[in-house]
Design a protein around this motif. Structure first.
Motif, short mmCIF file in Angstrom:
data_model
loop_
_atom_site.label_atom_id
_atom_site.label_comp_id
_atom_site.label_asym_id
_atom_site.label_seq_id
_atom_site.Cartn_x
_atom_site.Cartn_y
_atom_site.Cartn_z
N GLU A 23 0.80 -1.29 0.11
CA GLU A 23 0.03 0.17 -0.03
C GLU A 23 0.78 1.18 -0.01
O GLU A 23 1.87 1.44 0.73
CB GLU A 23 -0.80 -0.05 1.24
CG GLU A 23 -1.81 -1.07 1.26
CD GLU A 23 -2.99 -1.26 2.45
OE1 GLU A 23 -2.89 -0.15 3.23
OE2 GLU A 23 -3.76 -1.70 2.57
N LEU A 24 0.60 2.14 -0.94
CA LEU A 24 1.61 3.51 -1.11
C LEU A 24 0.49 4.51 -1.49
O LEU A 24 -0.33 4.15 -2.38
CB LEU A 24 2.37 3.01 -2.17
CG LEU A 24 3.81 3.92 -2.11
CD1 LEU A 24 4.46 3.90 -1.16
CD2 LEU A 24 4.59 3.37 -3.42
N ALA A 25 0.98 5.64 -1.11
CA ALA A 25 0.22 6.80 -1.65
C ALA A 25 0.53 6.94 -3.23
O ALA A 25 1.60 6.98 -3.61
CB ALA A 25 0.59 8.09 -0.73
N PRO A 26 -0.23 7.36 -3.98
CA PRO A 26 -0.11 7.45 -5.61
C PRO A 26 0.98 8.23 -5.79
O PRO A 26 1.45 8.33 -6.80
CB PRO A 26 -1.58 7.96 -6.06
CG PRO A 26 -2.51 7.39 -5.16
CD PRO A 26 -1.94 7.46 -3.63
N ASP A 27 0.85 9.68 -5.08
CA ASP A 27 2.09 10.81 -5.32
C ASP A 27 3.40 9.97 -4.79
O ASP A 27 4.46 10.82 -5.44
CB ASP A 27 1.77 11.93 -4.42
CG ASP A 27 1.67 11.78 -3.11
OD1 ASP A 27 1.31 10.60 -2.70
OD2 ASP A 27 1.98 12.75 -2.36
N LYS A 28 3.65 9.13 -4.32
CA LYS A 28 5.04 8.37 -3.96
C LYS A 28 5.61 7.23 -4.93
O LYS A 28 6.57 6.89 -4.92
CB LYS A 28 4.98 7.86 -2.59
CG LYS A 28 4.19 8.97 -1.44
CD LYS A 28 5.39 9.83 -1.17
CE LYS A 28 5.15 10.52 -0.07
NZ LYS A 28 5.93 11.80 0.39
N VAL A 29 4.61 6.92 -6.09
CA VAL A 29 4.98 6.05 -6.69
C VAL A 29 6.12 6.09 -7.72
O VAL A 29 7.10 5.36 -7.81
CB VAL A 29 3.62 5.51 -7.62
CG1 VAL A 29 4.11 4.53 -8.55
CG2 VAL A 29 2.62 4.89 -6.75
N ALA A 30 6.27 7.28 -8.43
CA ALA A 30 7.21 7.86 -9.03
C ALA A 30 8.61 7.73 -8.36
O ALA A 30 9.71 7.13 -8.80
CB ALA A 30 7.00 9.21 -9.60
#
Length: 98
Positions: free
Chosen positions: A66-73
């Motif tokens: 689980e990860l915040a979408p803005d941290k994916v990059a």
């Protein structure tokens, strides 16, 4: 937080203990970005469909996280910096109901 799946192929010239350290490093990266790893499935050493960096096989590991979408990059960038990982496949977990 969104749910994702990560399939990693770790270099085969590492023993199981060293591969575990790479897996722990991936979990550490996720935690440093405010996420969490919900499950890890070590699928073992398998033959590759084609050579990658002159390797014919690798240690396969599937992880759900689980990860915040803005941290994916940033997560993908940090994965690419790890020389012990041959290949990764990172995807959003599907919401298919049976």
């Amino acid at each position: 937080m969104k749910k994702y799946e990560l399939l990693s192929i770790i270099k085969p010239n590492m023993d199981a203990e060293e591969a575990d350290k790479v897996i722990a490093k991936i979990e550490e990266i996720v935690k440093s970005l405010g996420g969490s790893v919900t499950s890890t499935d070590k699928m073992g050493r398998k033959k590759l469909a084609h050579d990658i960096q002159n390797f014919r096989d690798g240690h396969y590991v599937a992880q759900r996280l689980e990860l915040a979408p803005d941290k994916v990059a940033e997560f993908k960038r940090q994965l690419s910096l790890n020389d012990n990982i041959l290949r990764t496949m990172f995807m959003e977990e599907s919401k298919v109901s049976a």
